[in-house]
Design a protein around this motif. Structure first.
Motif, PDB file in Angstrom:
ATOM      1  N   CYS A 121     -35.376  27.360  46.720  1.00  0.00           N
ATOM      2  CA  CYS A 121     -34.536  26.206  46.359  1.00  0.00           C
ATOM      3  C   CYS A 121     -34.722  25.856  44.878  1.00  0.00           C
ATOM      4  O   CYS A 121     -35.843  25.798  44.384  1.00  0.00           O
ATOM      5  CB  CYS A 121     -34.925  25.031  47.245  1.00  0.00           C
ATOM      6  N   CYS A 124     -30.928  21.744  43.260  1.00  0.00           N
ATOM      7  CA  CYS A 124     -29.684  21.310  42.627  1.00  0.00           C
ATOM      8  C   CYS A 124     -29.118  20.080  43.323  1.00  0.00           C
ATOM      9  O   CYS A 124     -28.246  19.409  42.792  1.00  0.00           O
ATOM     10  CB  CYS A 124     -28.662  22.445  42.671  1.00  0.00           C
ATOM     11  N   CYS A 127     -26.665  20.239  48.524  1.00  0.00           N
ATOM     12  CA  CYS A 127     -26.658  20.075  49.986  1.00  0.00           C
ATOM     13  C   CYS A 127     -26.798  18.598  50.369  1.00  0.00           C
ATOM     14  O   CYS A 127     -26.178  18.137  51.331  1.00  0.00           O
ATOM     15  CB  CYS A 127     -27.751  20.919  50.625  1.00  0.00           C
ATOM     16  N   CYS A 177     -24.913  26.315  48.822  1.00  0.00           N
ATOM     17  CA  CYS A 177     -26.229  26.541  48.204  1.00  0.00           C
ATOM     18  C   CYS A 177     -26.082  27.706  47.215  1.00  0.00           C
ATOM     19  O   CYS A 177     -25.683  28.802  47.599  1.00  0.00           O
ATOM     20  CB  CYS A 177     -27.256  26.866  49.284  1.00  0.00           C
TER      21      CYS A 177
HETATM   22  S1  SF4 Z   1     -28.095  23.485  47.846  1.00  0.00           S
HETATM   23 FE1  SF4 Z   1     -29.944  22.424  48.566  1.00  0.00          FE
HETATM   24  S2  SF4 Z   1     -31.293  24.037  49.303  1.00  0.00           S
HETATM   25 FE2  SF4 Z   1     -29.748  25.038  48.017  1.00  0.00          FE
HETATM   26  S3  SF4 Z   1     -30.673  25.130  45.983  1.00  0.00           S
HETATM   27 FE3  SF4 Z   1     -29.482  23.255  46.050  1.00  0.00          FE
HETATM   28  S4  SF4 Z   1     -30.932  21.683  46.697  1.00  0.00           S
HETATM   29 FE4  SF4 Z   1     -31.861  23.671  47.175  1.00  0.00          FE
END
Ligand code: SF4
Ligand code: SF4
Length: 503
Positions: A121, A124, A127, A177
């Motif tokens: 992860c 970012c 999610c 993701c």
């Molecule tokens: S979408 Fe969620 S799980 Fe995927 S990299 Fe971003 S924060 Fe991490």
């Protein structure tokens, strides 16, 4: 990663805007300069995306993103479709300068189909935003601090998860993701994405008509992903649609025609099955025949069926069959409809188009079916249980022809069973609940000797002296465009990938 170097030539009054300050491209607002302050008398604003400073800044950011990343691309499901992998190739260093110990947070089971490889992860928070803004369910959050922060779901003081990510839109977090952190259990380790072929199609799980990509190999469908359509599903699809394809690959699929011999359904060949049916149909009065189309079938399937009923059998007794209604689910930015058929609207219009728009459904249909001499019922789609009234009506039919894709309660009652095709095995169009006519495309071959539904109906028509001679689904769509009111523009060529909305 989107750092750019904007040159603003007319700072707002009183604002201190240092020249050549780096800014994130996605949030930088363009401005119009007053005529006397344009650069070279013509430019309002200049954004440099490839200056040495910008490139260096991107490399630095990428290096930070990779500090704790395991770089396990060879065993990661996302490899081949990973933004981080692509950025590393474009902007990264060939060696890591990080010599300290990397964080290795545990893998987390987030719900029925979602697994979090926490090490991958990059925080970012896409999610989290999805769960807050699109599904509105808010299960996900960040725990811990600084370089130890992790995506998680709320836990009790004993560390027991209080929730799971099991809302019906959960699978979309895997798509958004940007790395291989959120993965689908259904697809995990099944295939490298570059080995998969793709067909643009439409989900057959309900009447929303989400745009999808069917990803497949010669031995079957491997996964379904949503495809952007601004007016229908934006970027999303629900998990029922996403995971509902398994029946296509089922070992139980009907592969050969069957006929009833000594009260047992026995496999036979096409010529024999069609001969049994044509013999029966040619000795029956037209008012004793009921023809039932399918809301799981395409417009093309139903058009050929309607022509067969009117032009060849000369019956006006047409009905419509489909999946039983389910529940509607409403989310802040998405709705899953209660009608679990992809083509209820299209099948209704097209079956009724030569019939004064009289198409029997529900109680009226089962009353007509009760005691009928011959019923030709086209089903298709996942197995669907029969309600008591439906079962009683079908049991009372003298000679029941069922065209379907799986053994079911309906096929058990049949005298002849014809193996048809699913949405993944044929070309055609569906009309969704808001009037969008959209194309589905053949991805995989049907199993055994199963055939496209319109081909089966056309073969029956020919054996009974009908003059139908379509060669492919697009040809039937041309006939629909010519003959069905409202469908004038719905040739496959005009529909393309964008779809056409009926007016
Ligand atoms: S979408 Fe969620 S799980 Fe995927 S990299 Fe971003 S924060 Fe991490
Ligand atoms: S909302 Fe309906 S059409 Fe869309 S993915 Fe779900 S089942 Fe399929």
């Amino acid at each position: 990663m989107c750092l750019v170097e904007p040159h603003v030539f007319f700072p707002p009054a009183g604002a201190i805007v240092p020249d050549r300050q780096l800014a994130t491209g996605c949030t930088t607002v363009l401005r119009t300069a007053p005529p006397d302050r344009k650069l070279d008398g013509k430019y309002d604003f200049i954004v440099r995306t490839d200056s040495p400073r910008v490139k260096k800044a991107r490399e630095d950011i990428l290096e930070f993103l990779l500090v704790h990343h395991p770089l396990d691309c060879p065993v990661c499901d996302q490899a081949g479709e990973c933004d981080l992998q692509d950025y590393s190739h474009r902007h990264g260093r060939d060696k890591s300068r990080y010599l300290e110990v990397k964080n290795v947070p545990p893998k987390k089971d987030l719900g029925p189909d979602v697994l979090l490889y926490t090490t991958r992860c990059i925080v970012c928070t896409r999610c989290i935003r999805f769960a807050e803004e699109v599904s509105g369910t808010g299960e996900l959050g960040l725990v811990h601090r600084g370089s130890h922060d992790e995506i998680d779901i709320p836990r009790s003081h004993e560390g027991v998860p209080l929730q799971v990510l099991d809302n019906k839109l959960a699978g979309n977090v895997v798509d958004i993701c940007p790395v291989g952190a959120l993965t689908s259990k259904d697809f995990l380790f099944k295939s490298r994405p570059w080995f998969l072929e793709k067909a643009n199609s439409v989900c057959s799980g309900c009447s929303v008509g989400c745009n999808i990509t069917v990803e497949y190999k010669a031995d079957g469908v491997y996964r379904i992903k949503p495809r952007f359509h601004e007016d229908i599903n934006q970027h999303w699809m629900c998990d029922d649609g996403r995971l509902g394809y398994h029946y296509v690959n089922s070992d139980d699929r009907l592969q050969l025609p069957m006929k009833r011999v000594d009260d047992e359904l026995t496999p036979t060949h096409w010529a024999d099955a069609l001969a049994v049916i044509t013999e029966k149909l040619s000795e029956i009065e037209t008012e004793d025949i009921v023809v039932i189309g399918s809301a799981q079938g395409t417009n093309e399937d139903n058009y050929v069926l309607q022509q067969f009923a009117h032009g060849v059998l000369k019956t006006t007794q047409l009905g419509l069959f489909g999946q039983l209604p389910g529940e509607e689910h409403k989310f802040p930015q998405f709705t899953i409809e209660a009608d679990k058929n992809p083509n209820m609207a299209g099948a209704r219009t097209i079956l009724g188009s030569a019939n004064g728009n009289v198409v029997l459904e529900g109680d009226a249909l089962w009353e007509k079916v009760s005691g009928a001499k011959v019923v030709y019922l086209v089903s298709g789609g996942p197995e669907r249980p029969l309600e008591d009234a439906e079962k009683a009506a079908l049991e009372s039919v003298d000679f029941l022809i069922v065209q379907d894709v799986l053994p079911s309660e309906v096929t058990q009652l049949a005298d002849v069973v014809l193996p048809g095709t699913t949405f993944a095995e044929k070309d055609g169009t569906f009309t969704n609940s808001t009037g969008w006519v959209q194309r589905i495309r053949k991805a995989v071959d049907p199993p055994g000797e199963a055939r496209a539904d319109w081909e089966i109906t056309q073969q029956l028509a020919k054996q009974l002296g009908g003059e139908m001679n379509y060669h492919f689904a697009g040809e039937i769509a041309l006939a629909i465009a010519e003959n069905v009111p409202g469908y004038g523009d719905t040739t496959h060529q005009k529909i393309g990938d964008a779809g056409i909305k009926l007016t």
